[in-house]
Design a protein around this motif. Structure first.
Motif, PDB file in Angstrom:
ATOM      1  N   ALA A 177       0.972  -1.028  -0.085  1.00 21.63           N
ATOM      2  CA  ALA A 177      -0.234  -0.034   0.072  1.00 21.63           C
ATOM      3  C   ALA A 177       0.788   1.282   0.038  1.00 21.63           C
ATOM      4  O   ALA A 177       0.397   2.331  -0.199  1.00 21.63           O
ATOM      5  CB  ALA A 177      -0.999  -0.122   1.343  1.00 21.63           C
ATOM      6  N   GLY A 178       2.220   1.061   0.236  1.00 20.63           N
ATOM      7  CA  GLY A 178       3.117   2.338   0.329  1.00 20.63           C
ATOM      8  C   GLY A 178       2.821   3.075   1.617  1.00 20.63           C
ATOM      9  O   GLY A 178       2.998   4.249   1.565  1.00 20.63           O
ATOM     10  N   THR A 179       2.333   2.642   2.558  1.00 18.66           N
ATOM     11  CA  THR A 179       2.263   3.149   3.761  1.00 18.66           C
ATOM     12  C   THR A 179       3.319   2.788   4.826  1.00 18.66           C
ATOM     13  O   THR A 179       4.245   1.948   4.863  1.00 18.66           O
ATOM     14  CB  THR A 179       0.817   2.869   4.433  1.00 18.66           C
ATOM     15  OG1 THR A 179       0.831   1.474   4.638  1.00 18.66           O
ATOM     16  CG2 THR A 179      -0.248   3.308   3.493  1.00 18.66           C
ATOM     17  N   GLY A 180       3.265   3.355   6.216  1.00 19.66           N
ATOM     18  CA  GLY A 180       4.241   2.992   7.153  1.00 19.66           C
ATOM     19  C   GLY A 180       4.295   1.578   7.594  1.00 19.66           C
ATOM     20  O   GLY A 180       3.151   0.885   7.737  1.00 19.66           O
ATOM     21  N   LEU A 181       5.357   0.928   7.743  1.00 18.04           N
ATOM     22  CA  LEU A 181       5.599  -0.744   7.773  1.00 18.04           C
ATOM     23  C   LEU A 181       4.958  -0.977   9.176  1.00 18.04           C
ATOM     24  O   LEU A 181       4.795  -2.383   9.291  1.00 18.04           O
ATOM     25  CB  LEU A 181       6.952  -1.072   7.650  1.00 18.04           C
ATOM     26  CG  LEU A 181       7.441  -0.740   6.441  1.00 18.04           C
ATOM     27  CD1 LEU A 181       8.998  -1.301   6.345  1.00 18.04           C
ATOM     28  CD2 LEU A 181       6.434  -1.583   5.162  1.00 18.04           C
ATOM     29  N   THR A 182       4.605  -0.157  10.127  1.00 14.83           N
ATOM     30  CA  THR A 182       4.246  -0.633  11.634  1.00 14.83           C
ATOM     31  C   THR A 182       2.811  -0.572  11.726  1.00 14.83           C
ATOM     32  O   THR A 182       2.196  -1.029  12.646  1.00 14.83           O
ATOM     33  CB  THR A 182       4.799   0.171  12.401  1.00 14.83           C
ATOM     34  OG1 THR A 182       4.603   1.773  12.274  1.00 14.83           O
ATOM     35  CG2 THR A 182       6.442  -0.069  12.611  1.00 14.83           C
ATOM     36  N   GLY A 183       1.930  -0.030  10.582  1.00 14.08           N
ATOM     37  CA  GLY A 183       0.581   0.367  10.701  1.00 14.08           C
ATOM     38  C   GLY A 183      -0.116  -0.959  11.037  1.00 14.08           C
ATOM     39  O   GLY A 183      -0.986  -1.288  12.150  1.00 14.08           O
ATOM     40  N   GLY A 184       0.090  -1.986  10.144  1.00 20.11           N
ATOM     41  CA  GLY A 184      -0.501  -3.423  10.598  1.00 20.11           C
ATOM     42  C   GLY A 184      -0.250  -4.179  11.892  1.00 20.11           C
ATOM     43  O   GLY A 184      -0.929  -4.888  12.449  1.00 20.11           O
ATOM     44  N   LEU A 185       1.015  -3.802  12.388  1.00 20.52           N
ATOM     45  CA  LEU A 185       1.362  -4.356  13.650  1.00 20.52           C
ATOM     46  C   LEU A 185       0.684  -3.690  14.701  1.00 20.52           C
ATOM     47  O   LEU A 185       0.435  -4.336  15.767  1.00 20.52           O
ATOM     48  CB  LEU A 185       3.028  -4.173  13.760  1.00 20.52           C
ATOM     49  CG  LEU A 185       3.952  -4.888  12.833  1.00 20.52           C
ATOM     50  CD1 LEU A 185       5.508  -4.406  13.035  1.00 20.52           C
ATOM     51  CD2 LEU A 185       3.776  -6.137  12.579  1.00 20.52           C
ATOM     52  N   VAL A 186       0.451  -2.571  14.409  1.00 20.37           N
ATOM     53  CA  VAL A 186      -0.631  -1.870  15.465  1.00 20.37           C
ATOM     54  C   VAL A 186      -1.869  -2.345  15.652  1.00 20.37           C
ATOM     55  O   VAL A 186      -2.498  -2.635  16.598  1.00 20.37           O
ATOM     56  CB  VAL A 186      -0.428  -0.283  15.640  1.00 20.37           C
ATOM     57  CG1 VAL A 186      -1.467   0.384  16.362  1.00 20.37           C
ATOM     58  CG2 VAL A 186       1.163   0.296  15.764  1.00 20.37           C
TER      59      VAL A 186
END
Length: 248
Positions: A177-186
């Motif tokens: 998606a080209g977003t920050g890599l930690t978003g899904g981890l949160v």
């Protein structure tokens, strides 16, 4: 993707060279049998590293970045988009915000001071994973993740429906998606907002930035989705009940 046991042991020796396995487990809360089984299999779960890193006051993101599988987590984190932040606000909190704004409108011109917003439900919430993916999906995201990881679309959807996402898939989704890599981890509860580098109060600020129309529309969409989920659950319950009655 679970972490290689040898790499884990090197990392562990680096952060706690004098600590025994019993000490590590006692301090971190990881069960000795769980850690022993993982070491025997040669694969250590990411959640184990997260728990141990917290116990030794190490940022879990930095701890995971020490492993080759998650080296991309190193460096300055990309801040979440407004859509990602709003996706991590529980449906009930959205409804409370709608009611609060309606009450404020009815009190317009009243001398009373506006009431402070109640604290938001902690992440993850009941639909945080699916909401996060929907927030960053351009319509083709699921296909790109499937192509990049080899996961079958139905298996990916099953994880989202169950409100869970493996760390590997969470990062693959963010990359696609080209977003920050930690978003899904949160969103999946692997790490906290603070550990991911999200600004304090960012979710509340994103909620406050929504116009009344945007807030009402979002709350309506969430309620519609919740209604469909509850209806499916009721149908499944009735089918199960019918089967048991026929068997009985």
């Amino acid at each position: 993707m679970p972490l290689p046991a040898k790499a884990f042991q090197r990392w562990l020796h680096g952060i706690a060279p004098q600590a025994s396995t019993a000490d590590i487990c006692r301090i971190s809360g990881v069960k000795r049998t769980t850690l022993a089984q993982q070491l025997v299999r040669g694969k250590v779960a990411e959640s184990t590293v997260v728990s141990i890193s917290r116990a030794f006051n190490i940022n879990p993101v930095a701890a995971l970045a020490a492993f080759e599988n998650y080296g991309e987590l190193g460096g300055s984190p990309m801040l979440p988009t407004a859509a990602e932040l709003v996706s991590q606000i529980a449906t009930m909190d959205l409804l409370k915000a709608v009611i609060a704004r309606s009450a404020e409108s009815s009190r317009a011109g009243d001398a009373d001071q506006p009431q402070p917003a109640p604290p938001l439900t902690p992440v993850p919430h009941a639909t945080s994973v699916k909401n996060w993916v929907d927030a960053i999906d351009d319509g083709e995201l699921r296909h790109r993740v499937s192509a990049a990881t080899g996961i079958a679309p139905q298996n990916y959807s099953a994880q989202l429906t169950a409100n869970r996402l493996t760390p590997e898939l969470a990062i693959a989704t963010a990359k696609a998606a080209g977003t920050g890599l930690t978003g899904g981890l949160v969103a999946s509860g692997m790490i906290t907002e603070a550990e991911a580098g999200w600004p304090r109060g960012a979710r509340q600020a994103a909620l406050d930035a929504l116009s009344d129309g945007e807030l009402a529309a979002l709350a309506g969409d969430r309620l519609q989705s919740l209604g469909k989920t509850l209806k499916r659950q009721e149908q499944d319950h009735e089918q199960t009940k019918t089967i048991w009655e026929n068997l009985g």
